[in-house]
Design a protein around this motif. Sequence first.
Motif, short mmCIF file in Angstrom:
data_model
loop_
_atom_site.label_atom_id
_atom_site.label_comp_id
_atom_site.label_asym_id
_atom_site.label_seq_id
_atom_site.Cartn_x
_atom_site.Cartn_y
_atom_site.Cartn_z
N HIS A 1 0.83 -1.21 0.00
CA HIS A 1 0.00 0.00 0.00
C HIS A 1 0.87 1.26 0.00
O HIS A 1 0.55 2.23 -0.67
N LEU A 2 1.95 1.23 0.77
CA LEU A 2 2.79 2.43 0.86
C LEU A 2 3.43 2.73 -0.50
O LEU A 2 3.44 3.88 -0.94
N GLU A 3 3.94 1.70 -1.16
CA GLU A 3 4.54 1.96 -2.48
C GLU A 3 3.51 2.55 -3.44
O GLU A 3 3.78 3.52 -4.15
N GLU A 4 2.33 1.95 -3.45
CA GLU A 4 1.26 2.41 -4.33
C GLU A 4 0.91 3.88 -4.04
O GLU A 4 0.79 4.71 -4.94
N GLU B 1 3.54 10.96 -6.22
CA GLU B 1 4.46 11.49 -7.21
C GLU B 1 3.72 11.93 -8.47
O GLU B 1 4.00 12.95 -9.05
N ASN B 2 2.71 11.12 -8.87
CA ASN B 2 2.01 11.40 -10.12
C ASN B 2 0.88 12.41 -9.99
O ASN B 2 0.66 13.22 -10.88
N GLU B 3 0.14 12.34 -8.85
CA GLU B 3 -1.08 13.15 -8.76
C GLU B 3 -1.00 14.22 -7.69
O GLU B 3 -1.91 15.03 -7.57
N GLY B 4 0.02 14.19 -6.85
CA GLY B 4 0.06 15.11 -5.71
C GLY B 4 -0.79 14.59 -4.57
O GLY B 4 -1.23 13.44 -4.59
N PHE B 5 -1.06 15.45 -3.59
CA PHE B 5 -1.68 14.99 -2.35
C PHE B 5 -3.21 15.01 -2.36
O PHE B 5 -3.86 14.34 -1.56
#
Length: 323
Positions: free
Chosen positions: A245-248, A254-258
């Motif tokens: 889950h953490l990697e995902e 990284e791709n979508e922001g927070f």
Amino acid sequence: MKELTSLLSFNTFTSGETLSASLRITRAAVWKRIQSLRATGIDIQSAGKKGYRLVHNAKSVNPLYWEKELKTEWLGQNIIYEEQMNSTNSVLKEAANKGAPHGTIALCEHQLEGRGRLNRVWETVQAGSQLTCSVLIRPQTEIDKAPLFTLITGLSLAQSMESLGANPGIKWPNDIILSGKKVAGILLEMTADMDGLSYVVIGTGINVFKGSYPTSLDGQATSIEEYLCGPTVSCQDVLLRYLEHLEENLKRFENEGFVLLKNEYQKRCITLNSRVRVIGTETYEGEAKSIDNTGALIVVDDDNILRRVLYGDVSVRGVIGYV
Ligand code: ADP
């Protein structure tokens, strides 16, 4: 030592003869090595002439028990494992300073000097087998965004417990709660240089089994085992799910922001819409309203003033109890 474990299987027995031939050592030396592996907590069954077989041990985080099942691309692909560490965060920071790669993890069976935020102690019981694990990331992120990794880790821990059938809540910023009690804590430490954030180490302590926290914390701590009361759980299950889950979530960040992750976090955040006491340089009470895009907690105090509560500076407590 590694060589011997790689010759042993969980399903079938390997004879002492085969082991001694493959390792080119005497049968007595094989027996000695088996004994030292057992002393590190690895369960090995021996059955006369049949030989030796590995036995699953739900409480161990030895990579032997989970490494082959890990489905991540980079998180946990480099492992520092020892039976005992003073602090998994300290070991990993030292490794990071010597160049350990992004995604390295440090974990141990017994953590002797676990730390919480603001110099608090994170308690473990030697024989209790708590899951203590630290993760090293080297993100391309501005320093002021680093606290977001605490929230992302909290979300990942919550999701991993959900996938085991639990229904956790997150107490902002970094505590995982089951039935009103703390089941896991997170400690984020970072190092920056002239160019910005150099690395972040995220430590987690997860009470998987009853007995992994001292009885003095009975009123405010719990474990996954106690909450699920029935289905068996293992440290390996929790660890694998947490790392995946953490990697995902880190990829999503990284791709979508927070912003989208924040929605997921807020859904589980039990601090929101409740009365809180903020304890810092100043102490006040108010209602927790939302989380902003930097991960800060927005509180409306009793004078109707909007306050931005930053991670690291304060403790937030429910006005009645811990949560
Ligand atoms: P906070 O609860 O303010 O966010 P921390 O995240 O730094 O504080 O966690 C430290 C606190 O967690 C300790 O002061 C103690 O109350 C509690 N604690 C320590 N060890 C455990 C444990 N094994 N299980 C649950 N709670 C713990």
